[in-house]
Write a protein that holds these residues in place. Structure first.
Motif, PDB file in Angstrom:
ATOM      1  N   LEU A 114       3.287  15.515  10.810  1.00  0.00           N
ATOM      2  CA  LEU A 114       2.541  14.678   9.871  1.00  0.00           C
ATOM      3  C   LEU A 114       2.834  13.212  10.160  1.00  0.00           C
ATOM      4  CD1 LEU A 114       3.186  16.696   6.578  1.00  0.00           C
ATOM      5  CD2 LEU A 114       1.390  17.001   8.295  1.00  0.00           C
ATOM      6  N   GLN A 115       1.786  12.411  10.230  1.00  0.00           N
ATOM      7  CA  GLN A 115       1.938  11.009  10.596  1.00  0.00           C
ATOM      8  C   GLN A 115       1.712  10.093   9.397  1.00  0.00           C
ATOM      9  OE1 GLN A 115       2.850   9.578  13.370  1.00  0.00           O
ATOM     10  NE2 GLN A 115       2.484  10.983  15.064  1.00  0.00           N
ATOM     11  N   ALA A 116       2.640   9.167   9.177  1.00  0.00           N
ATOM     12  CA  ALA A 116       2.429   8.118   8.186  1.00  0.00           C
ATOM     13  C   ALA A 116       1.373   7.171   8.734  1.00  0.00           C
ATOM     14  CB  ALA A 116       3.727   7.359   7.928  1.00  0.00           C
ATOM     15  N   SER A 117       0.412   6.788   7.911  1.00  0.00           N
ATOM     16  CA  SER A 117      -0.696   5.983   8.417  1.00  0.00           C
ATOM     17  C   SER A 117      -0.860   4.646   7.709  1.00  0.00           C
ATOM     18  CB  SER A 117      -2.012   6.768   8.309  1.00  0.00           C
ATOM     19  OG  SER A 117      -2.265   7.130   6.958  1.00  0.00           O
ATOM     20  N   ARG A 118      -0.081   4.399   6.684  1.00  0.00           N
ATOM     21  CA  ARG A 118      -0.174   3.119   5.985  1.00  0.00           C
ATOM     22  C   ARG A 118       1.216   2.499   5.858  1.00  0.00           C
ATOM     23  NH1 ARG A 118      -4.703   3.599   1.154  1.00  0.00           N
ATOM     24  NH2 ARG A 118      -6.413   4.352   2.491  1.00  0.00           N
ATOM     25  N   PHE A 119       1.240   1.187   5.825  1.00  0.00           N
ATOM     26  CA  PHE A 119       2.499   0.455   5.840  1.00  0.00           C
ATOM     27  C   PHE A 119       2.484  -0.627   4.762  1.00  0.00           C
ATOM     28  CE2 PHE A 119       1.294   2.018   9.981  1.00  0.00           C
ATOM     29  CZ  PHE A 119       2.397   2.762  10.341  1.00  0.00           C
ATOM     30  N   GLU A 120       3.657  -1.083   4.396  1.00  0.00           N
ATOM     31  CA  GLU A 120       3.752  -2.104   3.361  1.00  0.00           C
ATOM     32  C   GLU A 120       4.447  -3.339   3.904  1.00  0.00           C
ATOM     33  OE1 GLU A 120       6.084  -0.753   0.067  1.00  0.00           O
ATOM     34  OE2 GLU A 120       7.835  -0.283   1.288  1.00  0.00           O
ATOM     35  N   LEU A 121       4.019  -4.484   3.389  1.00  0.00           N
ATOM     36  CA  LEU A 121       4.582  -5.778   3.769  1.00  0.00           C
ATOM     37  C   LEU A 121       5.233  -6.395   2.540  1.00  0.00           C
ATOM     38  CD1 LEU A 121       4.901  -8.219   5.718  1.00  0.00           C
ATOM     39  CD2 LEU A 121       2.626  -8.957   4.986  1.00  0.00           C
ATOM     40  N   VAL A 122       6.506  -6.725   2.665  1.00  0.00           N
ATOM     41  CA  VAL A 122       7.268  -7.318   1.565  1.00  0.00           C
ATOM     42  C   VAL A 122       7.886  -8.621   2.054  1.00  0.00           C
ATOM     43  CG1 VAL A 122       9.181  -7.008  -0.072  1.00  0.00           C
ATOM     44  CG2 VAL A 122       7.793  -5.033   0.633  1.00  0.00           C
ATOM     45  N   VAL A 123       7.744  -9.676   1.269  1.00  0.00           N
ATOM     46  CA  VAL A 123       8.306 -10.979   1.619  1.00  0.00           C
ATOM     47  C   VAL A 123       9.325 -11.374   0.560  1.00  0.00           C
ATOM     48  CG1 VAL A 123       7.846 -13.412   2.070  1.00  0.00           C
ATOM     49  CG2 VAL A 123       6.185 -11.678   2.784  1.00  0.00           C
TER      50      VAL A 123
ATOM     51  N   GLY B  33       6.950  -1.961   7.095  1.00  0.00           N
ATOM     52  CA  GLY B  33       7.248  -0.603   7.523  1.00  0.00           C
ATOM     53  C   GLY B  33       6.755   0.434   6.544  1.00  0.00           C
ATOM     54  N   VAL B  34       7.303   1.626   6.678  1.00  0.00           N
ATOM     55  CA  VAL B  34       6.897   2.751   5.851  1.00  0.00           C
ATOM     56  C   VAL B  34       7.877   2.932   4.690  1.00  0.00           C
ATOM     57  CG1 VAL B  34       5.751   3.936   7.741  1.00  0.00           C
ATOM     58  CG2 VAL B  34       8.166   4.368   7.311  1.00  0.00           C
ATOM     59  N   ASP B  35       7.448   3.678   3.702  1.00  0.00           N
ATOM     60  CA  ASP B  35       8.268   3.979   2.531  1.00  0.00           C
ATOM     61  C   ASP B  35       9.069   5.245   2.842  1.00  0.00           C
ATOM     62  OD1 ASP B  35       9.324   4.780   0.108  1.00  0.00           O
ATOM     63  OD2 ASP B  35       7.565   4.187  -1.046  1.00  0.00           O
ATOM     64  N   PHE B  36      10.325   5.084   3.271  1.00  0.00           N
ATOM     65  CA  PHE B  36      11.114   6.232   3.708  1.00  0.00           C
ATOM     66  C   PHE B  36      11.362   7.257   2.602  1.00  0.00           C
ATOM     67  CE2 PHE B  36      12.251   3.374   7.274  1.00  0.00           C
ATOM     68  CZ  PHE B  36      11.910   4.230   8.316  1.00  0.00           C
ATOM     69  N   PRO B  37      11.719   6.850   1.371  1.00  0.00           N
ATOM     70  CA  PRO B  37      11.885   7.877   0.337  1.00  0.00           C
ATOM     71  C   PRO B  37      10.623   8.712   0.127  1.00  0.00           C
ATOM     72  CG  PRO B  37      12.929   5.849  -0.358  1.00  0.00           C
ATOM     73  CD  PRO B  37      12.166   5.523   0.898  1.00  0.00           C
ATOM     74  N   GLU B  38       9.464   8.065   0.210  1.00  0.00           N
ATOM     75  CA  GLU B  38       8.219   8.819   0.033  1.00  0.00           C
ATOM     76  C   GLU B  38       8.002   9.803   1.176  1.00  0.00           C
ATOM     77  OE1 GLU B  38       4.536  10.103  -1.628  1.00  0.00           O
ATOM     78  OE2 GLU B  38       6.419   9.275  -2.398  1.00  0.00           O
ATOM     79  N   ILE B  39       8.377   9.418   2.384  1.00  0.00           N
ATOM     80  CA  ILE B  39       8.270  10.353   3.507  1.00  0.00           C
ATOM     81  C   ILE B  39       9.189  11.559   3.285  1.00  0.00           C
ATOM     82  CG2 ILE B  39       8.660  10.685   5.967  1.00  0.00           C
ATOM     83  CD1 ILE B  39       7.854   7.873   6.471  1.00  0.00           C
TER      84      ILE B  39
ATOM     85  N   PHE C 182       6.120   8.492  12.368  1.00  0.00           N
ATOM     86  CA  PHE C 182       5.295   7.299  12.213  1.00  0.00           C
ATOM     87  C   PHE C 182       5.203   6.623  13.569  1.00  0.00           C
ATOM     88  CE2 PHE C 182       9.673   6.244  11.406  1.00  0.00           C
ATOM     89  CZ  PHE C 182       9.886   4.974  11.905  1.00  0.00           C
ATOM     90  N   PHE C 183       4.300   5.674  13.678  1.00  0.00           N
ATOM     91  CA  PHE C 183       4.056   5.025  14.964  1.00  0.00           C
ATOM     92  C   PHE C 183       5.176   4.022  15.229  1.00  0.00           C
ATOM     93  CE2 PHE C 183      -0.066   6.385  13.292  1.00  0.00           C
ATOM     94  CZ  PHE C 183      -0.458   7.238  14.315  1.00  0.00           C
ATOM     95  N   PHE C 184       6.255   4.566  15.742  1.00  0.00           N
ATOM     96  CA  PHE C 184       7.522   3.849  15.829  1.00  0.00           C
ATOM     97  C   PHE C 184       7.440   2.604  16.717  1.00  0.00           C
ATOM     98  CE2 PHE C 184      12.283   4.357  16.970  1.00  0.00           C
ATOM     99  CZ  PHE C 184      12.660   3.615  15.860  1.00  0.00           C
ATOM    100  N   SER C 185       6.995   2.786  17.931  1.00  0.00           N
ATOM    101  CA  SER C 185       6.939   1.656  18.865  1.00  0.00           C
ATOM    102  C   SER C 185       5.973   0.591  18.379  1.00  0.00           C
ATOM    103  CB  SER C 185       6.526   2.143  20.259  1.00  0.00           C
ATOM    104  OG  SER C 185       7.460   3.063  20.773  1.00  0.00           O
ATOM    105  N   GLU C 186       4.787   1.037  17.942  1.00  0.00           N
ATOM    106  CA  GLU C 186       3.774   0.086  17.479  1.00  0.00           C
ATOM    107  C   GLU C 186       4.240  -0.683  16.248  1.00  0.00           C
ATOM    108  OE1 GLU C 186       1.704   3.565  19.503  1.00  0.00           O
ATOM    109  OE2 GLU C 186       3.392   3.252  18.125  1.00  0.00           O
TER     110      GLU C 186
ATOM    111  N   MET D 185       0.844  -1.196   0.000  1.00  0.00           N
ATOM    112  CA  MET D 185       0.000   0.000   0.000  1.00  0.00           C
ATOM    113  C   MET D 185       0.868   1.230   0.000  1.00  0.00           C
ATOM    114  SD  MET D 185      -3.031  -0.985   2.668  1.00  0.00           S
ATOM    115  CE  MET D 185      -1.886  -1.524   3.906  1.00  0.00           C
ATOM    116  N   ALA D 186       0.396   2.222  -0.715  1.00  0.00           N
ATOM    117  CA  ALA D 186       1.176   3.461  -0.779  1.00  0.00           C
ATOM    118  C   ALA D 186       1.125   4.168   0.550  1.00  0.00           C
ATOM    119  CB  ALA D 186       0.600   4.357  -1.885  1.00  0.00           C
ATOM    120  N   LEU D 187       2.192   4.856   0.853  1.00  0.00           N
ATOM    121  CA  LEU D 187       2.255   5.649   2.089  1.00  0.00           C
ATOM    122  C   LEU D 187       1.350   6.856   1.946  1.00  0.00           C
ATOM    123  CD1 LEU D 187       3.725   6.309   4.791  1.00  0.00           C
ATOM    124  CD2 LEU D 187       5.239   7.707   3.408  1.00  0.00           C
ATOM    125  N   VAL D 188       0.566   7.120   2.978  1.00  0.00           N
ATOM    126  CA  VAL D 188      -0.326   8.269   2.957  1.00  0.00           C
ATOM    127  C   VAL D 188       0.029   9.177   4.111  1.00  0.00           C
ATOM    128  CG1 VAL D 188      -2.685   9.084   3.184  1.00  0.00           C
ATOM    129  CG2 VAL D 188      -2.213   7.029   1.856  1.00  0.00           C
TER     130      VAL D 188
END
Length: 318
Positions: free
Chosen positions: A284-293, A255-261, A136-140, A1-4
């Motif tokens: 500003l808070q990142a609210s979506r994350f991506e899963l890569v395997v 995690g989050v897409d750091f370049p997009e942030i 972003f929600f670092f601990s969570e 999912m794209a970072l929002v």
């Protein structure tokens, strides 16, 4: 999912934002230009999209700590002496160094975890002082990685967190990860590395106490993702961490897409250069994350990733 990222106001068209004044932006980096090339290019693109052109109305002054966080303060002082219009930094150590160096020059933090908990800002809604940025929600996020790792390896009984003892944001992260490990009934251990040369010993320690490693987001770790992955492979340790880790050969990224942030954060830089008070600009808070395997790595480790997890993945690396 794209970072929002939820932005307060939509940016004006680039042409409407062009200005004859030349601005100087300082960038305080915890790693090196080569290691953060994707993030820097994303930052520059964000500025170009907003109407800034290097060599015409923009100059960027870079200072890199090369993974040695103790250098950040002196580098921040250098940028202050250059009288830059705004300082862009990333991560808690760099942001803290910039904040200690100046109370006047605006600071835009990029991808900082829990800035209110570490004292960088008064609150996420109203940072106060001369600082704002993205978070972003670092601990969570890092606690959730243990759940994802357990889903990938159902029989996992021991896990180690690779942490940087020089990053004060990791303290609250480790507490959240311990709670998650307890809920998952997984033995939890830590392995600390403050510099790149410490990573080998840290992963050697992890191999003795754990069967997998969760790499906490940290500028030094992201910059040395290949080293971490290569050492983990030598020790036959599955890893979970940032996207950079999976791209380098780690098992899973969540995690989050750091370049997009980095790109999106330039909206804050633009608003500050146009006169906005950074202390009044909410984080500003990142609210979506991506899963890569990384299935190639899974095969090398002799692991079969459950179909239920693969169905959740945003990308599979073959």
């Amino acid at each position: 999912m794209a970072l929002v990222l939820t932005l307060l106001d939509p940016p004006l068209p680039a042409e409407a934002q062009r200005t004859s004044r030349a601005y100087r932006v300082g960038f305080l980096g915890a790693a090196s230009a080569v290691q953060y090339a994707r993030q820097i290019e994303a930052m520059r693109k964000g500025l170009r999209d907003l109407g800034y052109a290097e060599g015409r109305n923009l100059a960027i002054e870079y200072r890199w700590a090369e993974g040695q966080y103790e250098r950040l303060h002196d580098l921040a002082i250098e940028l202050v002496r250059l009288k830059v219009d705004v300082i862009v930094t990333h991560g808690t150590p760099g942001s803290r160094a910039a904040k200690q160096a100046t109370t006047k020059i605006p600071i835009v933090m990029v991808a900082v975890g829990n800035p209110d908990e570490t004292g960088l800002v008064q609150s996420v809604a109203r940072p106060g002082g001369n600082i704002t940025g993205t978070s972003f929600f670092f601990s969570e996020l890092n606690a959730k990685r243990l759940q994802v790792l357990k889903d990938a390896i159902p029989g996992l009984a021991r896990v180690a967190a690779l942490t940087n003892s020089g990053n004060p944001a990791h303290e609250s992260v480790l507490a959240a990860m311990k709670n998650m490990a307890r809920n998952l009934r997984v033995d939890f251990h830590t392995a600390a590395a403050r510099r790149p040369e410490d990573i080998d010993a840290a992963l050697g320690l992890a191999r003795k106490s754990a069967d997998a490693v969760a790499v906490i987001d940290d500028g030094m770790f992201i910059a040395n993702a290949q080293q971490i992955v290569d050492l983990a492979a030598r020790h036959q340790l599955p890893t979970i961490g940032s996207r950079e880790l999976a791209d380098a050969g780690g098992l899973i990224a969540y995690g989050v897409d750091f370049p997009e942030i980095f790109r999106q954060s330039m909206t804050l830089v633009d608003r500050i250069l146009k006169g906005a008070d950074p202390g009044n600009l909410p984080i500003l808070q990142a609210s979506r994350f991506e899963l890569v395997v990384n299935l190639k790595t899974a095969r090398a480790l002799g692991l079969t990733i459950p179909p239920s997890l693969l169905l959740r993945a945003d990308q599979r690396i073959e």
